[in-house]
Design an enzyme around this catalytic site. Structure first.
Site, PDB file in Angstrom:
ATOM      1  NE  ARG A 147      -2.253  -0.689   3.608  1.00 19.60           N
ATOM      2  CZ  ARG A 147      -2.681   0.025   4.638  1.00 19.60           C
ATOM      3  NH1 ARG A 147      -3.809   0.696   4.583  1.00 19.60           N
ATOM      4  NH2 ARG A 147      -1.973   0.071   5.755  1.00 19.60           N
TER       5      ARG A 147
ATOM      6  CB  SER B  41       5.458  -6.056   8.361  1.00 21.16           C
ATOM      7  OG  SER B  41       4.845  -4.800   8.338  1.00 21.16           O
TER       8      SER B  41
ATOM      9  CG  ASP C 271       3.536  -5.365  11.017  1.00 19.49           C
ATOM     10  OD1 ASP C 271       4.517  -5.647  11.732  1.00 19.49           O
ATOM     11  OD2 ASP C 271       2.841  -6.245  10.463  1.00 19.49           O
TER      12      ASP C 271
HETATM   13  C1  BGC Z   1       7.459 -10.584  10.801  1.00 15.59           C
HETATM   14  C2  BGC Z   1       7.281  -9.406  11.719  1.00 15.59           C
HETATM   15  C3  BGC Z   1       5.906  -8.808  11.526  1.00 15.59           C
HETATM   16  C4  BGC Z   1       4.827  -9.874  11.655  1.00 15.59           C
HETATM   17  C5  BGC Z   1       3.425  -9.330  11.440  1.00 15.59           C
HETATM   18  C6  BGC Z   1       6.301 -11.560  10.933  1.00 15.59           C
HETATM   19  O1  BGC Z   1       6.413 -12.579   9.983  1.00 15.59           O
HETATM   20  O2  BGC Z   1       8.670 -11.244  11.076  1.00 15.59           O
HETATM   21  O3  BGC Z   1       8.271  -8.437  11.521  1.00 15.59           O
HETATM   22  O4  BGC Z   1       5.698  -7.810  12.485  1.00 15.59           O
HETATM   23  O5  BGC Z   1       5.067 -10.896  10.716  1.00 15.59           O
HETATM   24  O6  BGC Z   1       3.269  -8.760  10.193  1.00 15.59           O
END
Ligand code: BGC
Length: 455
Positions: free
Chosen positions: A78, A142, A196
């Site tokens: 996004r 994320s 995130d």
């Molecule tokens: C990632 C994290 C992320 C989470 C939620 C995980 O697979 O390693 O960094 O915050 O997913 O999106």
């Protein structure tokens, strides 16, 4: 030999219920293990919890300005514009969503970042953004990133099915800047990089000072919380004052009891041995665990016996999704018409009420374990922050499981009540909507304030 008697089926289901159960005792042990791993991660010792400093503290709620935000971390990418009015309102005048092609997710890093920049280009054009000005941009990325400052960090390892080459071990801001240059986009100044969870904590605490924990329960799972910098032993002493948000990367927590089905899932994943808890808790995997148990039930002749050869239908990975489970478990009709729809879509026509009841029961077993593990992890962090619950705590949670999966939040609350009785009232679990969009902009605003880069 297959013994498909109703008694054997009931016995097998009781076995499954036990196999996937997370008792309150298990949770107490898990909390202790969590604390031990948190301590090790914070001091820089080997730990399944990476405990990554984010170089930013919570917002004060007065941050204002207009920012661009990018959100990469699931199946969609996004681009947004976020306006913060300094009074708790974060508005999103423009937002565009792009499906990430599998070939870019799993191809080269250059292709992935070119795709990202291509989307930014479309966004700027469609929204008639004046390219002669410069815009501050926050990048929600994320994945586990070893941050070295608020706007720099190397990807440690891909998760959630991403495998793009040439990104692990590299600074993602650098990669993004290079891709922007390749496309000759010069109006963007990247000022913040955030996970995130950090965005989620920022988004909720912008309007609620009691929020000290940000959680994602969606495609993946993870949490961050506000830590005293002096407790982050691995931090450079220069930075060790005040408070800082720590991205735990709890999806990688591995002091949990796995079943033979979890082992099967792990073996077939793109990252075997990693993200043990995420594979038991998050939306990317729950459907798949359920499918693996369902295949076993079919093989044992307990379900879909009037459908031959039933196992073939569910042979394919991903043929049962967490969204399906959500619909199946949420079906409250007498004859489970919603469950029937799921089976019919998969080509079955002779399903019985018994089949439908069993599938719904199976989904409940798998989702209950996920919710209880999630709540256990939240309890571990809360008791780390405030062992006696002297304060009230808001936990800002985003992600489709928490938001949409029927009964998920209630099951999580049940754990907190079982653990803490009346004191559970001091904990509020709230849906913090769009932390990865609005939250990123809030972080960029915190970074732009006078304490930028230092907390
Ligand atoms: C990632 C994290 C992320 C989470 C939620 C995980 O697979 O390693 O960094 O915050 O997913 O999106």
């Amino acid at each position: 030999m297959i013994d498909a008697s109703p008694v054997a089926c009931e016995e097998f289901f009781s076995y499954l219920e036990k196999l996937f159960s997370i008792s309150i005792n298990d949770i107490r042990v898990m909390i202790q293990d969590f604390h031990a791993e948190m301590g090790k991660g914070l001091s820089g010792d080997e730990s399944s919890l990476k405990m990554i400093p984010s170089f930013i503290d919570k917002p004060k709620g007065t941050e204002a300005g207009e920012f661009l935000a990018l959100d990469l971390g699931g199946t969609n990418f996004r681009v947004l514009t976020v306006r913060l009015d300094g009074k708790g309102n974060a508005n999103v005048p423009f937002a565009s969503k792009f499906a990430i092609p599998q070939k870019d997710m799993q191809g080269t890093g250059v292709a992935l970042f070119d795709f990202i920049v291509g989307c930014i280009d479309v966004f700027l054009t469609e929204n008639h953004v004046d390219r002669s000005k410069t815009y501050d941009l926050a990048f929600t990325f994320s994945f586990p990133v070893e941050q070295t400052s608020i706007a720099a960090g190397k990807l440690i390892v891909w998760t959630k099915g991403f495998t793009a080459t040439g990104v692990q071990g590299h600074d993602v801001i650098l990669l993004l800047n290079e891709a922007l240059r390749r496309k000759d986009i010069r109006c963007i100044n990247i000022t913040a990089l955030a996970n995130d969870t950090v965005g989620t904590l920022a988004a909720r605490s912008y309007i609620d000072p009691a929020c000290d924990l940000g959680v994602i329960m969606g495609t993946g799972t993870n949490a961050c919380y506000r830590e005293a910098a002096s407790r982050i032993g691995k931090l450079n002493t220069v930075d060790a004052h005040g408070h800082m948000i720590v991205n735990m990367e709890w999806g990688n927590f591995d002091k949990v009891r796995v079943t033979c089905y979890d082992r099967l899932l792990d073996k077939a994943s793109v990252n075997p041995g990693a993200m043990v808890m995420e594979k038991m808790v998050s939306g990317m995997y729950l459907g798949e665990i359920t499918r693996l148990v369902l295949m076993d039930l079919i093989r044992r002749g307990f379900i879909l016996v009037n459908e031959t050869p039933a196992a073939e239908y569910f042979q394919e990975r991903g043929s049962l999704k967490t969204e399906d489970m959500s619909r199946i478990e949420g079906d409250r009709t007498d004859r489970l018409d919603g469950v029937a729809l799921f089976f019919e879509r998969n080509g079955f026509s002779n399903i019985t009420l018994h089949d439908k009841i069993l599938l719904q029961r199976l989904c409940r077993i798998i989702s209950t374990r996920a919710a209880r593990l999630g709540a256990a992890a939240i309890s571990a962090v809360l008791t780390w922050i405030d062992p006696k619950f002297k304060d009230v705590h808001t936990v800002g949670i985003d992600g489709s499981l928490f938001e949409k999966y029927p009964g998920f939040k209630t099951k999580m609350m049940n754990v907190l009540e079982e653990l803490y009785g009346e004191k559970a009232e001091r904990i509020t679990l709230v849906h913090a909507k769009d932390g990865s969009g609005k939250g990123a902009a809030i972080i960029a605003a915190v970074a732009a304030s006078s304490e930028a880069g230092r907390v």
